[in-house]
Design a protein around this motif. Structure first.
Motif, PDB file in Angstrom:
ATOM      1  N   ILE A   1       0.854  -1.183   0.000  1.00 19.64           N
ATOM      2  CA  ILE A   1       0.000   0.000   0.000  1.00 19.64           C
ATOM      3  C   ILE A   1       0.887   1.228   0.000  1.00 19.64           C
ATOM      4  O   ILE A   1       1.870   1.284   0.751  1.00 19.64           O
ATOM      5  CB  ILE A   1      -0.916  -0.011   1.238  1.00 19.64           C
ATOM      6  N   VAL A   2       0.557   2.190  -0.870  1.00 20.26           N
ATOM      7  CA  VAL A   2       1.235   3.491  -0.826  1.00 20.26           C
ATOM      8  C   VAL A   2       0.205   4.488  -0.332  1.00 20.26           C
ATOM      9  O   VAL A   2      -0.846   4.668  -0.960  1.00 20.26           O
ATOM     10  CB  VAL A   2       1.744   3.911  -2.216  1.00 20.26           C
ATOM     11  N   THR A   3       0.469   5.099   0.799  1.00 21.57           N
ATOM     12  CA  THR A   3      -0.472   6.104   1.292  1.00 21.57           C
ATOM     13  C   THR A   3       0.275   7.279   1.915  1.00 21.57           C
ATOM     14  O   THR A   3       1.493   7.275   2.010  1.00 21.57           O
ATOM     15  CB  THR A   3      -1.503   5.469   2.266  1.00 21.57           C
ATOM     16  N   CYS A   4      -0.497   8.287   2.293  1.00 20.88           N
ATOM     17  CA  CYS A   4       0.105   9.518   2.812  1.00 20.88           C
ATOM     18  C   CYS A   4       0.600   9.320   4.252  1.00 20.88           C
ATOM     19  O   CYS A   4       0.106   8.474   4.987  1.00 20.88           O
ATOM     20  CB  CYS A   4      -0.927  10.638   2.764  1.00 20.88           C
ATOM     21  N   MET A   5       1.548  10.149   4.635  1.00 23.15           N
ATOM     22  CA  MET A   5       2.055  10.110   6.013  1.00 23.15           C
ATOM     23  C   MET A   5       1.104  10.805   6.989  1.00 23.15           C
ATOM     24  O   MET A   5       1.363  10.816   8.198  1.00 23.15           O
ATOM     25  CB  MET A   5       3.425  10.786   6.076  1.00 23.15           C
ATOM     26  N   ASP A   6      -0.005  11.339   6.472  1.00 21.02           N
ATOM     27  CA  ASP A   6      -0.955  12.094   7.295  1.00 21.02           C
ATOM     28  C   ASP A   6      -1.244  11.378   8.625  1.00 21.02           C
ATOM     29  O   ASP A   6      -1.554  10.192   8.656  1.00 21.02           O
ATOM     30  CB  ASP A   6      -2.257  12.287   6.508  1.00 21.02           C
ATOM     31  N   CYS A   7      -1.175  12.143   9.715  1.00 22.66           N
ATOM     32  CA  CYS A   7      -1.276  11.550  11.058  1.00 22.66           C
ATOM     33  C   CYS A   7      -2.675  11.024  11.369  1.00 22.66           C
ATOM     34  O   CYS A   7      -2.863  10.288  12.339  1.00 22.66           O
ATOM     35  CB  CYS A   7      -0.851  12.572  12.114  1.00 22.66           C
ATOM     36  N   ARG A   8      -3.666  11.366  10.538  1.00 17.72           N
ATOM     37  CA  ARG A   8      -5.030  10.907  10.804  1.00 17.72           C
ATOM     38  C   ARG A   8      -5.290   9.501  10.281  1.00 17.72           C
ATOM     39  O   ARG A   8      -6.320   8.905  10.590  1.00 17.72           O
ATOM     40  CB  ARG A   8      -6.042  11.868  10.167  1.00 17.72           C
ATOM     41  N   ILE A   9      -4.384   8.983   9.448  1.00 19.87           N
ATOM     42  CA  ILE A   9      -4.644   7.699   8.793  1.00 19.87           C
ATOM     43  C   ILE A   9      -3.972   6.559   9.561  1.00 19.87           C
ATOM     44  O   ILE A   9      -2.751   6.459   9.596  1.00 19.87           O
ATOM     45  CB  ILE A   9      -4.136   7.708   7.339  1.00 19.87           C
ATOM     46  N   ASP A  10      -4.800   5.711  10.169  1.00 20.30           N
ATOM     47  CA  ASP A  10      -4.306   4.485  10.802  1.00 20.30           C
ATOM     48  C   ASP A  10      -4.392   3.400   9.734  1.00 20.30           C
ATOM     49  O   ASP A  10      -5.400   2.705   9.610  1.00 20.30           O
ATOM     50  CB  ASP A  10      -5.178   4.140  12.015  1.00 20.30           C
ATOM     51  N   ALA A  11      -3.344   3.281   8.941  1.00 21.76           N
ATOM     52  CA  ALA A  11      -3.395   2.428   7.750  1.00 21.76           C
ATOM     53  C   ALA A  11      -3.701   0.972   8.103  1.00 21.76           C
ATOM     54  O   ALA A  11      -4.463   0.311   7.400  1.00 21.76           O
ATOM     55  CB  ALA A  11      -2.076   2.509   6.986  1.00 21.76           C
ATOM     56  N   TYR A  12      -3.143   0.477   9.182  1.00 18.94           N
ATOM     57  CA  TYR A  12      -3.356  -0.934   9.533  1.00 18.94           C
ATOM     58  C   TYR A  12      -4.827  -1.204   9.851  1.00 18.94           C
ATOM     59  O   TYR A  12      -5.406  -2.169   9.370  1.00 18.94           O
ATOM     60  CB  TYR A  12      -2.447  -1.334  10.695  1.00 18.94           C
ATOM     61  N   SER A  13      -5.449  -0.331  10.618  1.00 20.10           N
ATOM     62  CA  SER A  13      -6.862  -0.536  10.958  1.00 20.10           C
ATOM     63  C   SER A  13      -7.776  -0.207   9.788  1.00 20.10           C
ATOM     64  O   SER A  13      -8.701  -0.955   9.474  1.00 20.10           O
ATOM     65  CB  SER A  13      -7.248   0.349  12.144  1.00 20.10           C
ATOM     66  N   ALA A  14      -7.502   0.928   9.135  1.00 23.76           N
ATOM     67  CA  ALA A  14      -8.418   1.401   8.090  1.00 23.76           C
ATOM     68  C   ALA A  14      -8.464   0.453   6.895  1.00 23.76           C
ATOM     69  O   ALA A  14      -9.500   0.323   6.247  1.00 23.76           O
ATOM     70  CB  ALA A  14      -8.005   2.795   7.623  1.00 23.76           C
ATOM     71  N   PHE A  15      -7.340  -0.193   6.601  1.00 21.58           N
ATOM     72  CA  PHE A  15      -7.276  -1.020   5.397  1.00 21.58           C
ATOM     73  C   PHE A  15      -7.149  -2.518   5.717  1.00 21.58           C
ATOM     74  O   PHE A  15      -6.843  -3.326   4.841  1.00 21.58           O
ATOM     75  CB  PHE A  15      -6.125  -0.540   4.496  1.00 21.58           C
ATOM     76  N   GLY A  16      -7.342  -2.878   6.972  1.00 25.49           N
ATOM     77  CA  GLY A  16      -7.384  -4.289   7.336  1.00 25.49           C
ATOM     78  C   GLY A  16      -6.066  -5.023   7.194  1.00 25.49           C
ATOM     79  O   GLY A  16      -6.041  -6.192   6.802  1.00 25.49           O
ATOM     80  N   ILE A  17      -5.006  -4.349   7.537  1.00 26.26           N
ATOM     81  CA  ILE A  17      -3.682  -4.965   7.390  1.00 26.26           C
ATOM     82  C   ILE A  17      -3.232  -5.552   8.730  1.00 26.26           C
ATOM     83  O   ILE A  17      -3.302  -4.904   9.764  1.00 26.26           O
ATOM     84  CB  ILE A  17      -2.643  -3.922   6.933  1.00 26.26           C
ATOM     85  N   THR A  18      -2.800  -6.790   8.670  1.00 23.55           N
ATOM     86  CA  THR A  18      -2.222  -7.451   9.845  1.00 23.55           C
ATOM     87  C   THR A  18      -0.712  -7.498   9.640  1.00 23.55           C
ATOM     88  O   THR A  18      -0.262  -7.730   8.520  1.00 23.55           O
ATOM     89  CB  THR A  18      -2.785  -8.895   9.941  1.00 23.55           C
ATOM     90  N   PRO A  19       0.079  -7.263  10.695  1.00 22.20           N
ATOM     91  CA  PRO A  19       1.534  -7.362  10.527  1.00 22.20           C
ATOM     92  C   PRO A  19       1.918  -8.685   9.866  1.00 22.20           C
ATOM     93  O   PRO A  19       1.381  -9.730  10.218  1.00 22.20           O
ATOM     94  CB  PRO A  19       2.060  -7.283  11.971  1.00 22.20           C
TER      95      PRO A  19
END
Ligand SMILES: [Zn+2]
Length: 175
Positions: free
Chosen positions: A35-53
């Motif tokens: 996933i390529v996304t912004c560094m914006d502090c509001r985006i919790d990429a793991y939760s928002a996009f269903g990513i598990t480590p």
């Protein structure tokens, strides 16, 4: 001297490490995507996009720029076996509507012309801060950039998305 944020990191990590049990994960993303996304502090990429480590690479930069992420994407695909890319920009992004001249003016004002000259010298051309004018078009441009790049294999699946920071919802822009 320890800053407040350093102290917070240390405290939080002590708690985290107590329950940590992901030590046996492979370094190869199990679900083979990035996933390529912004560094914006509001985006919790793991939760928002269903990513598990262990599942995916999360590449972040100012604006969620595919051009900025190219180095990491090629490493991700060529050395670490990923075959799919999601470009996810977002509403109210600070990089939207900026201009290279505008950012350069700020840097010159704060750091002096030598700072911009140093950045320009990196690739022997005007440093590109990679702003974008319109959100969906910015996503489409990044998807097109990756699809046309010789450094990205033709079979790599690239899609484009927008994350709404007010609703938390992601929507598809480009298949
Ligand atoms: Zn942003």
């Amino acid at each position: 001297m320890t800053t407040t944020n350093e102290a917070h990191l240390i405290r939080s990590n002590r708690k985290f490490a107590k329950c940590f049990d992901d030590g046996d994960l492979s370094h190869l993303p199990a679900k083979k995507y990035a996933i390529v996304t912004c560094m914006d502090c509001r985006i919790d990429a793991y939760s928002a996009f269903g990513i598990t480590p262990g599942d995916a690479h999360v590449i972040r930069n100012a604006g969620g720029s595919a051009r900025d992420a190219l180095r990491s994407l090629v490493i991700s695909q060529q050395l670490l076996q990923t075959t799919e890319v999601f470009i996810i920009k977002h509403t109210h992004c600070g990089m939207q509507g900026l201009t290279n001249d505008g950012v350069n003016a700020t840097v010159v004002k704060n750091l002096g012309p030598e700072a911009v000259a140093e950045l320009d010298a990196v690739n022997c051309k005007r440093f590109d801060w990679l702003p974008f004018a319109e959100l969906k078009q910015g996503v489409r441009d990044d998807v097109a950039f990756l699809r046309s790049s010789r450094a990205i294999a033709g079979e790599v699946h690239v899609s484009g998305w927008v994350f709404d920071v007010e609703t938390g919802k992601v929507s598809r822009v480009e298949k």
